[in-house]
Design an enzyme around this catalytic site. Structure first.
Site, mmCIF file in Angstrom:
data_model
loop_
_atom_site.group_PDB
_atom_site.id
_atom_site.type_symbol
_atom_site.label_atom_id
_atom_site.label_comp_id
_atom_site.label_asym_id
_atom_site.label_seq_id
_atom_site.Cartn_x
_atom_site.Cartn_y
_atom_site.Cartn_z
ATOM 1 N N ASP A 89 57.303 98.891 11.341
ATOM 2 C CA ASP A 89 56.573 97.854 12.054
ATOM 3 C C ASP A 89 57.039 97.830 13.511
ATOM 4 O OD1 ASP A 89 54.631 95.942 12.179
ATOM 5 O OD2 ASP A 89 55.888 94.313 11.455
ATOM 6 N N TYR A 124 56.317 96.307 17.656
ATOM 7 C CA TYR A 124 56.433 94.983 18.304
ATOM 8 C C TYR A 124 55.748 95.108 19.665
ATOM 9 C CZ TYR A 124 59.309 90.708 19.233
ATOM 10 O OH TYR A 124 59.788 89.437 19.473
ATOM 11 N N HIS A 134 53.020 88.206 22.188
ATOM 12 C CA HIS A 134 53.773 87.735 21.020
ATOM 13 C C HIS A 134 55.275 87.815 21.286
ATOM 14 C CE1 HIS A 134 55.047 87.194 16.848
ATOM 15 N NE2 HIS A 134 55.730 88.315 16.938
ATOM 16 N N ARG A 160 65.032 82.223 23.716
ATOM 17 C CA ARG A 160 65.682 82.397 25.020
ATOM 18 C C ARG A 160 64.728 81.931 26.110
ATOM 19 N NH1 ARG A 160 65.777 86.987 22.096
ATOM 20 N NH2 ARG A 160 63.915 87.655 23.215
ATOM 21 N N GLU A 197 51.335 87.309 10.169
ATOM 22 C CA GLU A 197 51.310 88.015 11.450
ATOM 23 C C GLU A 197 50.085 88.912 11.477
ATOM 24 O OE1 GLU A 197 55.109 89.921 12.276
ATOM 25 O OE2 GLU A 197 55.870 88.033 13.118
ATOM 26 N N GLU A 222 48.113 91.857 12.498
ATOM 27 C CA GLU A 222 48.468 93.188 12.992
ATOM 28 C C GLU A 222 47.417 94.206 12.595
ATOM 29 O OE1 GLU A 222 52.415 94.577 12.274
ATOM 30 O OE2 GLU A 222 53.298 92.570 12.202
ATOM 31 N N ASP A 250 51.802 90.998 8.137
ATOM 32 C CA ASP A 250 53.247 91.087 7.922
ATOM 33 C C ASP A 250 53.763 89.673 7.626
ATOM 34 O OD1 ASP A 250 55.897 91.952 8.011
ATOM 35 O OD2 ASP A 250 56.028 91.650 10.172
ATOM 36 N N ARG A 259 59.954 82.437 8.434
ATOM 37 C CA ARG A 259 60.630 82.241 9.724
ATOM 38 C C ARG A 259 62.017 81.632 9.593
ATOM 39 N NH1 ARG A 259 57.744 85.785 12.533
ATOM 40 N NH2 ARG A 259 55.541 85.241 12.591
ATOM 41 N N GLN A 272 64.263 84.359 8.540
ATOM 42 C CA GLN A 272 64.382 85.295 9.664
ATOM 43 C C GLN A 272 65.381 84.793 10.706
ATOM 44 O OE1 GLN A 272 60.548 86.185 11.365
ATOM 45 N NE2 GLN A 272 61.372 87.540 12.954
ATOM 46 N N TYR A 324 68.602 87.447 11.018
ATOM 47 C CA TYR A 324 68.148 88.624 11.770
ATOM 48 C C TYR A 324 69.181 89.218 12.714
ATOM 49 C CZ TYR A 324 67.259 86.858 16.515
ATOM 50 O OH TYR A 324 67.405 86.389 17.789
ATOM 51 N N LYS A 353 60.867 89.452 5.686
ATOM 52 C CA LYS A 353 59.634 90.227 5.821
ATOM 53 C C LYS A 353 59.313 91.084 4.603
ATOM 54 C CE LYS A 353 59.157 89.813 10.542
ATOM 55 N NZ LYS A 353 57.906 89.553 11.287
ATOM 56 N N THR A 391 53.885 92.911 2.278
ATOM 57 C CA THR A 391 53.078 93.260 3.447
ATOM 58 C C THR A 391 51.702 93.620 2.915
ATOM 59 O OG1 THR A 391 55.029 94.155 4.565
ATOM 60 C CG2 THR A 391 52.878 94.779 5.461
ATOM 61 N N THR A 412 52.634 91.889 15.848
ATOM 62 C CA THR A 412 51.660 90.808 15.980
ATOM 63 C C THR A 412 50.885 90.933 17.283
ATOM 64 O OG1 THR A 412 53.205 89.436 14.767
ATOM 65 C CG2 THR A 412 51.401 88.307 15.876
ATOM 66 N N GLU A 452 53.651 80.892 16.782
ATOM 67 C CA GLU A 452 53.191 80.718 18.156
ATOM 68 C C GLU A 452 52.222 79.537 18.268
ATOM 69 O OE1 GLU A 452 52.430 85.146 17.838
ATOM 70 O OE2 GLU A 452 52.373 84.861 20.018
#
Lengths: 425, 425
Positions: free
Chosen positions: A128, A130, A135, A144, A200, A202, A234, A238, A241, A245, A254, A258, A360, A374
């Site tokens: 997968d 990114y 996203h 962050r 997600e 995708e 996907d 959360r 995750q 992660y 995840k 899928t 995503t 999101e």
């Protein structure tokens, strides 16, 4: 990518449901694996509301028929590369458009409602990526705020390995996973059902001809490695995750499921809809040499949508709520060709039937966000549904459906079908 | 795990090279897949300096013979779980220890120097864990001096998905991968051959009976999911890794090659060497309930070693240099049972032949470090070799070999063989 007679907008099919079909007019001809009463898994082509049983028309296919099409998975056919796929498309286009062929192959049509679709290939490895920069920015901002996009993003097509064993075809129930989550105020984590289950939006890319271990795929040859496209969801927990992660990336958040749509839409079918533009702004760093070049039009002009239907909406007969709508090319910072070349750039071997997710695909628009993480801003801004219900994340009974459609002036629009799943507690 | 007559230290074999053999006395009996002149891939057992061709002795095996042993991979046999494996071990132990059987099966012995070993199973998915707490601390210290171990480490057995397609059996040349690296002083990354190629000393765990998607494996049943153990070297390009790994974890830095030793040493063979102690200090947080319990002795009493031989050492006839020596149980914060249960705790389905790496097994001792990243402190303290050469990371021509051996009072020691690779530029 050549645009040829198979894309002629004047072309119609004697399979009448194909003409004007949302997804599967005679200009599409996607491949898949199906079974039906009395028929073991086999290769088929979607045409309107029907599936055309390929082994049943082997004779009519003539030189376009290959033994690889007699397998219960498409890995062998994918491995042959583009030429046999183009020949098959050309012949199918003739057979399904010229009414003179109707008597000869009509008995090989089966209603889509009467078949069970399966994964088109054995997935050796699932990776997968990114590449959805909006996203990545939206998610990064939650973790962050001052530095949402990491310094490597505009140089490296970021990706990670997913779980091949839990890839399933659209329709597989989504069992809410259990796992560790650590509420911010808690001293220690707890184990239990995820409370932040998400989707997600995708695209899935099926690898055709791959590469040998140790031999990279130059960007100029990357397009030849793509067998086709499906929709991909996907599913993501959360809360699991966020806690698991670091430092090695997503894992149990995840790999519980899928989902992919069953029909493989070929690069040939998408040829008229490819675009030169994608989501890399002018002024950004140029791709490093090994990622520069490739096709003139590597961007995917596919409009993707996600729809939510809750149990209450179903009961009340409320139509599915569209959660997002956006064009893949507007979401993708890296092209599929760049993804393929990067993946093999260290000599990693891609194999026929390997599955690659784009990541995503959110656009910059407020109505183009490809995940609830999101849309609800990490749960801070729940969505209010027509029923008055609120959603930050998926609840039991929710059905999530992804679609994608390609449109271009002067061509008949085609679609990828749908990828859907209902959440169970 | 029962210790039975097959472990009797008085047991010897009429295959004389087995008696006192470093790895493969009659108390071991590991399974593998080999081919030889005139013999297609097939199941075999290592005994001393020989491989015993299992299909060739089907009749002598009697009830212990199963059709799954006639396959060119062991996935089908692994899927059967522990009982047939125990029956096979018991019968092989009889056949190879009682000289009365010599005439009957001696013709099925082939010298190990005459066979080619293959992967024992088709690897559906490969997952690499990170349970070596000293490794995690040593590596974390290089990135985060004040906070080497992340807050989740003592709760979550950290793991990530690796690449199944590039798992190869010991001996496969290690082609130095190319990729993006960003020197600290550089403005932008460059693409080229890795300059910081490393090894990682790990154990590989082969999954036997797996689980269905959505159905976790309780800790009390985790041991039943383990078909056996091999050595594993997770070759790593540290410069690629440092630049690419955020936020989704290692990818191209690892997936160019993973090497495993060809022989699968069974849980039955290791029974006398399992220990109750492992690297979880008293006073640490208790495992969450779903990870608590399991076997009384889940720790692996295996002493692992890594050896380096450079091209100059080979030319000068200098013996391989031991880089490290340490006991797996002293390195592992989480047991293999906890790894398995955690992996399936969200419903992720493990399948027969799946491969799990433990992560780098460094002990707390200065001579127990399982990677050059740790030994050279990230390149700051190069190692001086007997030839006067220095090494921070692997150079072209270097050969790296991993071994593991199990010893316990009152039992005959056994080994896992070796996992080796030579680096090519």
């Amino acid at each position: 990518m050549t645009i040829d007679a198979t894309h002629d907008p004047a072309l119609t099919s004697w399979v009448e449901s194909a003409n004007g079909h949302r997804d599967f007019p005679v200009q599409n001809l996607p491949l898949g694996i199906f079974s039906a009463e009395g028929l073991e898994r086999r290769a088929g082509v979607a045409i309107g509301d029907f599936v055309l049983d390929l082994p049943a028309i082997a004779e009519a296919l003539g030189d376009a028929w290959l033994d690889e099409l007699a397998q219960p998975v498409l890995n062998g056919f994918f491995a042959l590369g583009a030429e046999p796929r183009r020949a098959l498309r050309a012949r199918l286009s003739e057979l399904l458009s010229d009414p003179a062929n109707r008597d000869r192959i009509e008995s090989a049509l089966i209603g889509q409602s009467e078949v069970t679709m399966h994964l088109p290939a054995i997935v050796g490895d699932y990776t997968d990526f990114y590449v959805g920069i909006h996203h990545a920015t939206n998610v990064g901002r939650q973790f962050r705020p001052d530095n949402p996009l990491l310094p490597n993003y505009k140089y490296v097509p970021i990706g990670y390995h997913g779980r091949a064993s839990s890839v399933r075809v659209s329709g597989k129930p989504v069992v809410r996973p259990s796992g560790q989550r650590k509420p911010p105020e808690a001293e220690v984590p707890v184990y239990g059902k995820s409370r932040r289950l998400d989707y997600e939006l995708e695209l899935g890319v099926w690898i055709g001809r791959g590469n040998q271990l140790g031999e990279p795929i130059p960007i100029g040859e990357a397009a030849d490695s793509i067998a086709g496209y499906s929709l991909l969801n996907d599913w993501s927990a959360r809360d699991l995750q966020a806690w698991e992660y670091q430092p090695l990336g997503p894992f149990l958040a995840k790999n519980f499921l899928t989902s992919v749509s069953p029909w493989v839409v070929t690069p040939e079918a998408l040829a008229p809809f490819m675009t030169a533009d994608f989501a890399r702004p002018d002024g950004d760093p140029a791709p490093l040499d090994y990622l520069a070049g490739g096709s003139d039009k590597p961007g995917l002009g596919l409009t993707m949508e996600a729809f939510l239907t809750t149990a209450a909406m179903r009961e009340q007969g409320v139509a599915p709520l569209r959660l997002s709508r956006g064009r893949a090319a507007d979401a993708m910072y890296w092209t599929v060709e760049q993804i393929v070349t990067h993946h093999a750039s260290n000599g990693c071997n891609l194999q026929p039937g390997d599955l690659i997710g784009t990541g995503t695909l959110s656009t910059a628009a407020a109505d183009g966000l490809g995940s609830l993480l999101e849309i609800s801003a990490g749960g801070k801004s729940p969505l209010t549904l027509p029923t008055g219900e609120q959603r930050s994340f998926l609840e039991d009974g929710d059905e999530l459906t992804i679609t994608a459609r390609a449109e271009a002036d002067g061509f008949v629009a085609i679609g990828l079908g749908e990828c859907r799943g209902v959440v169970f507690g």
